[in-house]
Design an enzyme around this catalytic site. Sequence first.
Site: not given
Ligand SMILES: Cc1ncc(C[n+]2csc(CCOP(=O)(O)OP(=O)(O)O)c2C)c(N)n1
Lengths: 326, 326, 333, 333
Positions: A59, A128
Amino acid sequence: MKRSYREALRGALRAALAGDPRVFMMGEDIGRYGGTYAVTKGLLDEFGAERIRDTPLSELGFVGAGIGAALGGMRPIVEIMTVNFSLLALDQIVNTAALYHHMSGGQFSVPLVIRVATGAGRQVAAQHSHSFENWYAHIPGIKVLAPATVEDARGMLAAALADPDPVVMFEHVQLYNLEDECPDLVEVDIVSAKVRRPGSQLSLITYGGSLPKTLVAAERLATLGIDAEVIDLRVLRPLDAPTVLASVRKCRRAVVIDECWRSGSLAAEIVALIVENAFYDLDAPPARVCSEEVPIPYAKHLEDAVLPQPEKIVDAALSLFGEPPP
Amino acid sequence: MKRSYREALRGALRAALAGDPRVFMMGEDIGRYGGTYAVTKGLLDEFGAERIRDTPLSELGFVGAGIGAALGGMRPIVEIMTVNFSLLALDQIVNTAALYHHMSGGQFSVPLVIRVATGAGRQVAAQHSHSFENWYAHIPGIKVLAPATVEDARGMLAAALADPDPVVMFEHVQLYNLEDECPDLVEVDIVSAKVRRPGSQLSLITYGGSLPKTLVAAERLATLGIDAEVIDLRVLRPLDAPTVLASVRKCRRAVVIDECWRSGSLAAEIVALIVENAFYDLDAPPARVCSEEVPIPYAKHLEDAVLPQPEKIVDAALSLFGEPPP
Amino acid sequence: MITAPPSGPVPFDDALARGLLADMLRVRRLEEKAAELYGAGKIRGFLHLYIGEEAVAAGAMRALSAEDNVVATYREHGHALLRGMAMRSIMAEMFGKVEGCSRGHGGSMHLFDARIRLFGGNAIVGGGLPLAVGLALAERMQDSPRVTACFFGEGAIAEGAFHEAMNLAGLWRLPVLFCCENNLYAMGTALSRSEAQTDLCLKAASYGVSTLRADGQDVVAVHQTTRAALERLRNEGVPVFVEYQTYRYRAHSMFDPELYRDKSEVEAWKSRGPLHTYSARLKAEGRLSEAEFLALDSQVGDEVEDAVAYAESGTWESFDDLMRAVHTASPAA
Amino acid sequence: MITAPPSGPVPFDDALARGLLADMLRVRRLEEKAAELYGAGKIRGFLHLYIGEEAVAAGAMRALSAEDNVVATYREHGHALLRGMAMRSIMAEMFGKVEGCSRGHGGSMHLFDARIRLFGGNAIVGGGLPLAVGLALAERMQDSPRVTACFFGEGAIAEGAFHEAMNLAGLWRLPVLFCCENNLYAMGTALSRSEAQTDLCLKAASYGVSTLRADGQDVVAVHQTTRAALERLRNEGVPVFVEYQTYRYRAHSMFDPELYRDKSEVEAWKSRGPLHTYSARLKAEGRLSEAEFLALDSQVGDEVEDAVAYAESGTWESFDDLMRAVHTASPAA
Ligand SMILES: Cc1ncc(C[n+]2csc(CCOP(=O)(O)OP(=O)(O)O)c2C)c(N)n1
Ligand SMILES: Cc1ncc(C[n+]2csc(CCOP(=O)(O)OP(=O)(O)O)c2C)c(N)n1
Ligand SMILES: [Mg+2]
Ligand SMILES: [Mg+2]
């Protein structure tokens, strides 16, 4: 034509992208995923991966890159998925974007638009669901918008892009499915508050996701014999004081409805504005309906209980029509 | 004994470190450099590098590490060099520290103390001079302190460390050289506002770096025949409403002085608090003296012009004693 | 990365070998039920399923000791359950009931349990990493032998928080086990579209931490690699980063239309499913009969039904109690 | 890292060879005067001197083209001056006068100049890095050949902003020249106490960017390495990270008691001073006489005096004009 707030936003984005080659978008999952709230769905196919730019989870980085791209002659629209994540980017927004024009003695401008999904009501809990509108509205050098109607969702983006300075646009997650009549082309300003329901006895002043609730409350008040005017602030910085004050001077009573936590809310600023400028026109102290001062909880009954609701607005309004204490 | 605000802070840190092995410090250049504002000078020699822990430039990281260390049984004191840099750490402070007790259903507490240098007046320009106190004061789950006297600089830390929840302490950079009588051991609470100058005709309500200016203004007002009471809020969250309201009910007029930018300031919250609770006791609308809504400029005459000053406070006060408009 | 399914003898004694199977099955059935209940409106908000990735939590948790600290993400049902949280408590939390581990304040993304040292349940991507560093620092300063295991997705690696936390841990040589669950996607963003350098161990090595990689669909490999990592961490006194290569079979959350990946890719990964390949191995060795498997499954089914009944009959938090939970009631000791 | 002072023939034509000397001298004399004026109270706030590091800005700026973008930090007098800002403008800014490049709003830390594409003067450590990435992205999207050079100290490497910016630049293969001025300290924090991995090129390589290293006390090496870096950047289409190994001879700012390093270390580095070693080389080659050096120095002295007089006679911004500078007056085209 009837369309949803989401479709209206998408239409505005599409028009901006089609109309100006300098416009492009950056954000997490705006492309292949189709946007967390599906606002950007289809834009990748239409405009390609260079202009609908999926970013890594960074971000601070991509908001900063948006500032740089704006300085470099582009017109970036950066999407931050949820307002809580915008805290990661605040340094760039506040310490760079907002200060740049000033610090450079007016040499540079940062025509950056940041779209942020905000607010509660979807049971997605404390990390959130918050509302930091007043944090942003506190910062000189940026403008802060809160489209609360389908028309504003369609029209505000073009005005934001035409602005030479950073503009932050808050889209309340509860509004995305809102439907309303809205023409294909809309021109709106980003300077004025609007009367969404005229009235004569009470000013209900609000913005964003609380507007629909406030309009419901106004109808209920009407059945109780109170003719409420509903003001939609639309622009949270700079505030349109004249419109607010004209309404309050006419109605002589005001309730401010704001999903921010009460202490240090935008509602506090509105109350201060009113008493500083229209103290002698008031028949009762202005009241606030805000979120309870607790992180937003998951369970529905709890979430409902902490947020502004029509009943709370009605109650606050009625309390202003009692007898003043001795 | 006479001592400076800086020495008082250092005395408090030394006592905390000596008295509780769980207490340790983290921050940028608090050790070998001796602290940007020399508050921590000498502590490294006295307590060693494990407990006076110089960190890399990683505000988000070391504040988050402070949260973890607090959860792990320590009592960390984290220093953020300048409030502008705290924006880099806000995600951890707001999305983690403040929410942790709530989100865990009350299972965990985060006894973390964060010290932040704040405010303007040293010509260090827009990226080093802001006041974000109201941002912090807006957040449920944290407590916010603003020691404005040497005594509070000496006494508040112990109370903050005894608190089971996150506490953010703002030290205004203009206060570090302030000198005053102060005993070696001080006990103060972190719940109440204090009357720093009793008066009967006007409440001047302020905190932090604006307290000395407000006291100067009160003396000038005295020479003009106005007997002003000065309230030092001390604790910005939760606010001590009873002390504020008692003063306003007695004096019937109030000016709030706050170095934050006017829109969305803490001063707005105080004004709202007053009118919601003491509207019918007021003889005039409460007034605010805040910073002008511009990033803090470098040049001294400009910086002076944008900050609250005694003359502005006096003018605002006098304006409340004119005739009300018709 | 899609190679042959894991196979070969399972080098564990029966208790461990069967325990791992039971672990994975419990997570799987819990989540299948959760998905169903989401459809029925009993569970709301975001719900992130771990289906397909169970071998990671199962293999890793059994390598940790009961005293160690665990920090997890919003995709943490498996971690919570296998760390020792009662299924009832998880289910009640997802229902939003007081009987939930977090009294219904947190929901699916915020499972906390002080008793088993589970420090969340963090829904800010990367948010748990600095916190894990601090926990490890606290342990070190208190001369405790505890290790802090921090689970996170490969998506978190792009965040500044990852960088700052890794550097602090490496610089201060803190006992953190960085458990990267690389399921190739962050929501709809493939690793190759989020990292300039997709060799995650290489990236991690630039912080002076030790690194290891494991086939995350193979519970045997996960367990062995995690044990090796902990050994290294204790012997060399440096943090260790482990990449578990795994895959999420379901959508990111209940709102995900899954436009970003091919069905065929998902199917290929499913052929390496951690549960069926592992039970096949046990069967091939003659250490598990179909009847035994079914008995286990039905026992797990009972546990799930019991958890649902418990959650269903739970109570709602009062508003006053909610407001009281913003600050700690009594001062810290 | 303290090796023999740079020596040997200077492989540049006279214009360049002398230009580099003049560049360094102008920065040195400007800053010596600024320090003096700080003592006299004419300049206030933070003042970060570049004394000792002049070879970096001098060698690097002459490798860039006039069209390229430059992003700098709060220690940027040298960058601004050698990029082409008038000394008058810099001095007036430090005096807080309207005639300053930023109208006295910014002071020493915030030198901006749109004409020469100098994008600050950023006083948030690491703050300029994402911005440089965005500038480079804008150039790429507009098919412009411009490179964006971003200067930052080694201290910035610990910040998440560095990590996110490097990854974005590497991932999107953007034309950014990352110019790391490694002067071994971030305020009082030595590199070894801030980075787990002190080999900065190794760190940078983990983002898929190309890396180079130069002796930052040797203006010849700096210039040649920067040219090579730009060549690589243009040929390979990847961002390039250059580490300039240098040293700050003065305190971090005017408030620094310098408790964190030995006088002997400073002295050792001074023996490698960029100005005297370079002029000695030119003299040894017979390309510079002492008289010529003195003439140059006196010319620079005149420029400094002129700048001071200009600043002194400058005017103060009015409050109303200040307030008007918060937002842009006319809409963007
Ligand atoms: C700082 C932040 N940015 C965006 C999000 C939205 N978000 C939630 S889960 C996710 C994907 C995360 O991917 P990863 O770290 O690979 O974990 P996975 O969901 O694949 O287990 C996103 C973009 C968030 N929760 N926090
Ligand atoms: C985000 C942030 N944290 C802390 C500071 C305070 N600070 C100013 S300069 C500096 C040291 C930076 O060191 P380095 O990046 O090596 O650059 P140098 O000063 O050595 O040129 C620090 C800590 C800051 N300006 N910004
Ligand atoms: Mg993933
Ligand atoms: Mg440095």
